[in-house]
Design a protein around this motif. Structure first.
Motif, PDB file in Angstrom:
ATOM      1  N   LYS A  60      10.740  69.325  52.536  1.00 48.12           N
ATOM      2  CA  LYS A  60      11.157  70.509  53.889  1.00 48.12           C
ATOM      3  C   LYS A  60      12.927  71.152  53.704  1.00 48.12           C
ATOM      4  O   LYS A  60      13.006  72.115  55.054  1.00 48.12           O
ATOM      5  N   LYS A  61      13.775  70.232  53.725  1.00 46.93           N
ATOM      6  CA  LYS A  61      15.310  70.745  53.603  1.00 46.93           C
ATOM      7  C   LYS A  61      15.610  72.595  52.749  1.00 46.93           C
ATOM      8  O   LYS A  61      15.708  72.530  53.609  1.00 46.93           O
ATOM      9  N   LEU A  62      14.602  72.114  51.733  1.00 45.20           N
ATOM     10  CA  LEU A  62      14.213  73.025  50.764  1.00 45.20           C
ATOM     11  C   LEU A  62      13.780  74.809  51.979  1.00 45.20           C
ATOM     12  O   LEU A  62      14.626  75.992  51.419  1.00 45.20           O
ATOM     13  N   SER A  63      12.696  74.439  52.120  1.00 45.38           N
ATOM     14  CA  SER A  63      12.205  75.166  53.424  1.00 45.38           C
ATOM     15  C   SER A  63      12.918  75.985  54.753  1.00 45.38           C
ATOM     16  O   SER A  63      13.958  77.217  54.912  1.00 45.38           O
ATOM     17  N   GLU A  64      14.250  74.431  55.175  1.00 44.19           N
ATOM     18  CA  GLU A  64      14.966  74.649  56.712  1.00 44.19           C
ATOM     19  C   GLU A  64      16.123  76.163  55.305  1.00 44.19           C
ATOM     20  O   GLU A  64      16.161  77.075  56.068  1.00 44.19           O
ATOM     21  N   ARG A  65      16.514  75.830  53.842  1.00 43.42           N
ATOM     22  CA  ARG A  65      17.694  76.412  53.365  1.00 43.42           C
ATOM     23  C   ARG A  65      17.456  77.898  53.413  1.00 43.42           C
ATOM     24  O   ARG A  65      18.315  78.830  53.365  1.00 43.42           O
ATOM     25  N   THR A  66      16.279  77.937  52.567  1.00 44.94           N
ATOM     26  CA  THR A  66      15.818  79.400  52.380  1.00 44.94           C
ATOM     27  C   THR A  66      15.276  79.818  53.427  1.00 44.94           C
ATOM     28  O   THR A  66      14.479  80.878  52.962  1.00 44.94           O
ATOM     29  N   ARG A 111      21.043  71.987  43.645  1.00 47.18           N
ATOM     30  CA  ARG A 111      20.581  72.337  42.389  1.00 47.18           C
ATOM     31  C   ARG A 111      19.437  72.765  42.095  1.00 47.18           C
ATOM     32  O   ARG A 111      19.693  73.890  41.823  1.00 47.18           O
ATOM     33  N   ILE A 112      18.570  72.738  43.132  1.00 48.88           N
ATOM     34  CA  ILE A 112      17.177  73.648  43.129  1.00 48.88           C
ATOM     35  C   ILE A 112      17.861  75.508  43.171  1.00 48.88           C
ATOM     36  O   ILE A 112      17.202  75.686  42.679  1.00 48.88           O
ATOM     37  N   CYS A 113      18.483  75.029  45.005  1.00 52.16           N
ATOM     38  CA  CYS A 113      18.948  76.754  44.609  1.00 52.16           C
ATOM     39  C   CYS A 113      19.307  77.272  43.948  1.00 52.16           C
ATOM     40  O   CYS A 113      19.576  78.678  43.249  1.00 52.16           O
ATOM     41  N   GLU A 114      20.505  76.825  42.942  1.00 54.36           N
ATOM     42  CA  GLU A 114      21.573  76.857  42.237  1.00 54.36           C
ATOM     43  C   GLU A 114      20.470  77.602  41.315  1.00 54.36           C
ATOM     44  O   GLU A 114      21.395  78.294  40.924  1.00 54.36           O
ATOM     45  N   GLN A 115      19.812  77.377  40.688  1.00 59.16           N
ATOM     46  CA  GLN A 115      19.283  76.911  39.192  1.00 59.16           C
ATOM     47  C   GLN A 115      17.909  77.909  38.775  1.00 59.16           C
ATOM     48  O   GLN A 115      17.917  79.123  38.592  1.00 59.16           O
ATOM     49  N   LEU A 116      17.452  78.340  40.778  1.00 62.40           N
ATOM     50  CA  LEU A 116      16.548  79.504  40.761  1.00 62.40           C
ATOM     51  C   LEU A 116      16.892  80.465  41.514  1.00 62.40           C
ATOM     52  O   LEU A 116      16.178  81.696  41.729  1.00 62.40           O
ATOM     53  N   SER A 117      17.829  80.932  42.004  1.00 63.92           N
ATOM     54  CA  SER A 117      18.871  81.762  42.591  1.00 63.92           C
ATOM     55  C   SER A 117      18.640  82.308  43.393  1.00 63.92           C
ATOM     56  O   SER A 117      17.983  83.648  44.070  1.00 63.92           O
ATOM     57  N   LEU A 118      18.293  80.879  44.359  1.00 64.56           N
ATOM     58  CA  LEU A 118      17.917  81.317  46.143  1.00 64.56           C
ATOM     59  C   LEU A 118      18.956  81.261  47.088  1.00 64.56           C
ATOM     60  O   LEU A 118      19.748  80.679  46.885  1.00 64.56           O
ATOM     61  N   MET A 173      17.845  75.055  31.259  1.00 66.51           N
ATOM     62  CA  MET A 173      16.978  76.115  31.462  1.00 66.51           C
ATOM     63  C   MET A 173      17.072  76.507  33.214  1.00 66.51           C
ATOM     64  O   MET A 173      16.002  75.851  33.881  1.00 66.51           O
ATOM     65  N   ALA A 174      17.325  77.211  33.694  1.00 62.70           N
ATOM     66  CA  ALA A 174      17.264  78.349  34.540  1.00 62.70           C
ATOM     67  C   ALA A 174      15.739  79.295  34.129  1.00 62.70           C
ATOM     68  O   ALA A 174      16.012  80.157  33.868  1.00 62.70           O
ATOM     69  N   ALA A 175      15.359  78.418  35.615  1.00 60.39           N
ATOM     70  CA  ALA A 175      14.103  79.432  35.953  1.00 60.39           C
ATOM     71  C   ALA A 175      14.191  80.909  36.714  1.00 60.39           C
ATOM     72  O   ALA A 175      15.235  80.932  37.403  1.00 60.39           O
ATOM     73  N   GLU A 176      13.521  81.846  36.605  1.00 54.86           N
ATOM     74  CA  GLU A 176      13.892  82.752  37.451  1.00 54.86           C
ATOM     75  C   GLU A 176      13.284  83.250  38.914  1.00 54.86           C
ATOM     76  O   GLU A 176      11.456  83.143  38.042  1.00 54.86           O
ATOM     77  N   ALA A 177      13.400  83.212  39.649  1.00 57.32           N
ATOM     78  CA  ALA A 177      12.614  83.137  40.877  1.00 57.32           C
ATOM     79  C   ALA A 177      12.224  85.215  41.317  1.00 57.32           C
ATOM     80  O   ALA A 177      12.869  85.570  41.498  1.00 57.32           O
ATOM     81  N   THR A 178      11.454  85.477  41.140  1.00 59.18           N
ATOM     82  CA  THR A 178      10.812  86.584  41.476  1.00 59.18           C
ATOM     83  C   THR A 178      10.242  86.898  42.897  1.00 59.18           C
ATOM     84  O   THR A 178       9.519  86.449  42.870  1.00 59.18           O
ATOM     85  N   PRO A 179      10.001  88.235  43.339  1.00 58.99           N
ATOM     86  CA  PRO A 179       9.749  88.239  44.740  1.00 58.99           C
ATOM     87  C   PRO A 179       8.306  88.056  44.913  1.00 58.99           C
ATOM     88  O   PRO A 179       8.102  87.357  46.051  1.00 58.99           O
ATOM     89  N   GLU A 180       7.504  88.608  44.110  1.00 57.34           N
ATOM     90  CA  GLU A 180       5.900  87.510  43.635  1.00 57.34           C
ATOM     91  C   GLU A 180       6.286  86.604  43.729  1.00 57.34           C
ATOM     92  O   GLU A 180       4.563  85.893  43.670  1.00 57.34           O
ATOM     93  N   ASN A 181       6.697  86.013  43.079  1.00 51.90           N
ATOM     94  CA  ASN A 181       6.564  84.583  42.265  1.00 51.90           C
ATOM     95  C   ASN A 181       7.848  83.521  43.140  1.00 51.90           C
ATOM     96  O   ASN A 181       8.450  82.593  42.624  1.00 51.90           O
ATOM     97  N   GLN A 182       8.274  83.801  44.046  1.00 51.82           N
ATOM     98  CA  GLN A 182       9.696  83.317  44.599  1.00 51.82           C
ATOM     99  C   GLN A 182       9.277  81.925  45.060  1.00 51.82           C
ATOM    100  O   GLN A 182       9.991  80.479  45.545  1.00 51.82           O
ATOM    101  N   GLY A 183       8.650  81.188  44.981  1.00 49.25           N
ATOM    102  CA  GLY A 183       7.332  80.345  45.820  1.00 49.25           C
ATOM    103  C   GLY A 183       8.448  78.839  45.223  1.00 49.25           C
ATOM    104  O   GLY A 183       8.613  78.852  43.986  1.00 49.25           O
ATOM    105  N   VAL A 184       9.054  77.377  45.055  1.00 46.74           N
ATOM    106  CA  VAL A 184       9.166  76.185  45.004  1.00 46.74           C
ATOM    107  C   VAL A 184       7.967  75.147  44.663  1.00 46.74           C
ATOM    108  O   VAL A 184       7.334  74.834  46.120  1.00 46.74           O
ATOM    109  N   ILE A 185       7.584  75.053  43.941  1.00 46.42           N
ATOM    110  CA  ILE A 185       6.668  73.627  44.242  1.00 46.42           C
ATOM    111  C   ILE A 185       7.305  72.437  42.950  1.00 46.42           C
ATOM    112  O   ILE A 185       7.829  72.655  42.090  1.00 46.42           O
ATOM    113  N   LEU A 186       7.384  71.696  44.103  1.00 43.30           N
ATOM    114  CA  LEU A 186       7.889  70.105  43.543  1.00 43.30           C
ATOM    115  C   LEU A 186       6.770  69.652  43.519  1.00 43.30           C
ATOM    116  O   LEU A 186       5.945  69.438  44.030  1.00 43.30           O
ATOM    117  N   ILE A 187       6.631  68.781  41.984  1.00 42.78           N
ATOM    118  CA  ILE A 187       6.435  67.906  41.904  1.00 42.78           C
ATOM    119  C   ILE A 187       6.868  66.506  41.465  1.00 42.78           C
ATOM    120  O   ILE A 187       8.551  66.438  41.164  1.00 42.78           O
TER     121      ILE A 187
END
Length: 173
Positions: free
Chosen positions: A27-33, A166-173, A1-15
């Motif tokens: 922190k690592k995702l922030s550095e990478r993106t 995995r997050i970057c692959e799934q969300l095309s970041l 189930m790949a979610a699509e990140a759009t420019p106005e909704n490109q944030g990632v919320i980790l729960i």
């Protein structure tokens, strides 16, 4: 189930549960993106001038949930990586607000791995009632995480770097 990140909704919320790696991965995702990083637990501690454990002790579990929900709902950082406290899932309003800021990603880690990672839940500021185990807490939160997550990463056996990939692959970041 790949979610699509759009420019106005490109944030990632980790729960996810305490010890699931939300802050480390965030922190690592922030550095990478290059997206800004925000940790809601740090936001609450700074705003309340106290550690989470003391805030919970002073306000009870229910009081802390209200404080957490208010802080989370005040965030206007769309397009950021946001690491949340594990108990944010109890507030429907807070979760809906977070969903408006980006894609909600659940870092699912088994109770056995959490037990290894979280040595002293009370000192750490985990919202857990006395006599309750992390496995009990996991069981009670699982349906809520499942309800709100747009993407679930099975993170028990993955390094933080692998979770970020995995997050970057799934969300095309």
């Amino acid at each position: 189930m790949a979610a699509e990140a759009t420019p106005e909704n490109q944030g990632v919320i980790l729960i996810g549960m305490p010890g699931s790696g939300k802050s480390t991965v965030g922190k690592k995702l922030s550095e990478r993106t290059g997206l800004p990083f925000l940790d809601t637990d740090a936001l609450i501690e700074a705003g309340e001038s106290n550690r989470l454990a003391e805030i919970i002790a002073r306000h009870t579990s229910e009081g802390f949930r209200e404080i957490e929900a208010a802080y989370v709902q005040s965030i206007q950082s769309a397009g950021s990586v946001i690491s949340t406290g594990g108990s944010v899932c109890y507030s429907r309003e807070a979760m809906q607000h977070l969903g408006s800021l980006g894609t909600i990603v659940w870092l699912d880690v088994s109770p056995e791995v959490l037990e290894q990672r979280v040595a002293d839940a009370f000192d750490r500021g985990v919202l857990i009632e006395p006599g309750t185990t992390l496995a009990d807490l996991y069981d009670s939160r699982f349906p809520l995480y499942e309800l709100y997550a747009e993407l679930k990463i099975e993170a028990s056996q993955l390094s933080p770097e692998e979770v970020v990939s995995r997050i970057c692959e799934q969300l095309s970041l």
